[in-house]
Write an enzyme that holds these catalytic residues in place. Structure first.
Site, PDB file in Angstrom:
ATOM      1  N   GLY A 172       8.356   9.623   9.266  1.00  0.00           N
ATOM      2  CA  GLY A 172       8.032  10.332   8.007  1.00  0.00           C
ATOM      3  C   GLY A 172       7.052  11.629   8.088  1.00  0.00           C
ATOM      4  CG  HIS A 209      -2.136   0.955   1.037  1.00  0.00           C
ATOM      5  ND1 HIS A 209      -2.006   2.312   1.184  1.00  0.00           N
ATOM      6  CD2 HIS A 209      -3.389   0.544   0.667  1.00  0.00           C
ATOM      7  CE1 HIS A 209      -3.187   2.710   0.831  1.00  0.00           C
ATOM      8  NE2 HIS A 209      -4.238   1.881   0.703  1.00  0.00           N
TER       9      HIS A 209
END
Length: 305
Positions: free
Chosen positions: A173, A83
C-alpha cells in the site's frame, strides 16, 4: 545532528501474528542511537504500535529495516482490522524531544519520505506539519476509504501520493509520514458489544463532529473481548486533559445503560498527562508536580517534556 533527540511511533498493520510482530520489533533492538521504548499489538485493531526515541539518523535507519520486514510479511489485500489503515507500515510520525525544532523534524520527515520510496518502492503521503497540501494535515483525510478505496483512487490528481505513485505498492500500500507534536493514544472500553453505541460516543467526543478540540475519536468493536471501544488520539493533552474526555464518555455511555470497563494508553505518555488526571480524581488542592519525588530527583519537577 549530534545531540538531537526525537520520538517516533511507527504503526504497522499487524496485530495477530506474534512471529511477525517480533520480527518487526527486532529491527529496533540493539541499534546504536535508537532505543525501543515500548511496543504492543492489538488483535481486534490488527495493529502494532512501536515507540522509539533516539538520534534522527539511527531512528531512520532502523525504520527502513522494520519497513522492509513488514512489507515482506503483510499483504494489504488480505488485511482486516478495526483500525483505519492504508499500508503495511501505516504511519510514521516524528516528534521533536530535545535539541531539534519542529521545522527540522519537518525537513527530516520529508527527506525520510524520499529515501523510503527510493529504497522500498512504497509511496508516501505527508501529513500534519509536513503536509504539502493543507487538507492533508489531517490523517483521516488521507485515509478516507482506507486501503481498499485508496488503491483505486490514488491515480486521481487529488489523491496521488506526495512521493511515488500514482499507483500504490501492490501489497504494502502506502505510508503516511510527517512531523507532529506529542500525542496520547487513549482508548476507553465499554461493557457493550453494540458497536453503534461506541461509534455515537466517538462522534460526540471528537473535534470534527463538534466535540473536544484536539481530540480525534472513533468507535470500534473489540470482537475477541465482547466489548466495544472509543479509540482516541489526544493531540494536545494540555488543552484537553484525559480525565475531561473520560468523564464525557462516562456521561454519554449512561444514556444506553453502558459503563466504562477500563481504559488503555497505547505507547508512551508524558508524566504531566497522568498527573493532571490523578490530581483531578484525588481532588488534590493546589497540586504541584514538584511534589512527585521521582520527578523532583530527575530534575523534571516542572512537568515539561
Amino acid at each position: 545532528m549530534a545531540g538531537k533527540l526525537i520520538e517516533c511511533v511507527p504503526n504497522f498493520s499487524e496485530g495477530r501474528r506474534q512471529d511477525v510482530i517480533e520480527s518487526i520489533a527486532a529491527n529496533f533492538r540493539g541499534v546504536k542511537g535508537c532505543s525501543l521504548l515500548d511496543y504492543r499489538a492489538d488483535a481486534d485493531h490488527n495493529r502494532l504500535v512501536v515507540s522509539l526515541a533516539g538520534e534522527p539518523e539511527a531512528v531512520a535507519d532502523a525504520l527502513i529495516g522494520a519497513a522492509r520486514t513488514a512489507m515482506a510479511a503483510i499483504d494489504m489485500n488480505a488485511h482486516q482490522g478495526a483500525h483505519p489503515r492504508i499500508g503495511a507500515v501505516d504511519v510514521i510520525p516524528f516528534t521533536p524531544i530535545r535539541g531539534i525544532s519542529m521545522e527540522e523534524c519537518v525537513a527530516l520527515s520529508r527527506a525520510f519520505g524520499e529515501r523510503y520510496f527510493a529504497e522500498l518502492g512504497i509511496p508516501v503521503y505527508f501529513y500534519e506539519e509536513s503536509a504539502k497540501r493543507p487538507e492533508r494535515k489531517r490523517l483521516e483525510v488521507i485515509r478516507k476509504g482506507q486501503y481498499e478505496v485508496l488503491k483505486v483512487e490514488s491515480v486521481t490528481p487529488e489523491r496521488q501520493p506526495d512521493v511515488g505513485g500514482p499507483a500504490l505498492h501492490p501489497t504494502a500500500g502506502a505510508t503516511v509520514v510527517g512531523a507532529r507534536q506529542f500525542l496520547v493514544a487513549f482508548n476507553v472500553n465499554l461493557n457493550t458489544a453494540d458497536e453503534e453505541i461506541a461509534k455515537k460516543i466517538g462522534t460526540f467526543v471528537r473535534a470534527s463532529s463538534g466535540g473536544f478540540c484536539h481530540v480525534k475519536g472513533m468507535g470500534v468493536a473489540l470482537s475477541e473481548r465482547g466489548m466495544t471501544q472509543v479509540s482516541m488520539n489526544i493531540v494536545d493533552y494540555q488543552k484537553n486533559a484525559l480525565y475531561r474526555v473520560l468523564e464525557l464518555i462516562r456521561m454519554e455511555a449512561r444514556r444506553w445503560g453502558v459503563e466504562v470497563v477500563e481504559t488503555e494508553i497505547y505507547g508512551m505518555i508524558p508524566a504531566q498527562a497522568l498527573l493532571d488526571s490523578a490530581a483531578y480524581y484525588l481532588q488534590v488542592k493546589d497540586f504541584d508536580p514538584d511534589q512527585v519525588l521521582e520527578l523532583k530527583l530527575l530534575g523534571m519537577g516542572d512537568g515539561a517534556e
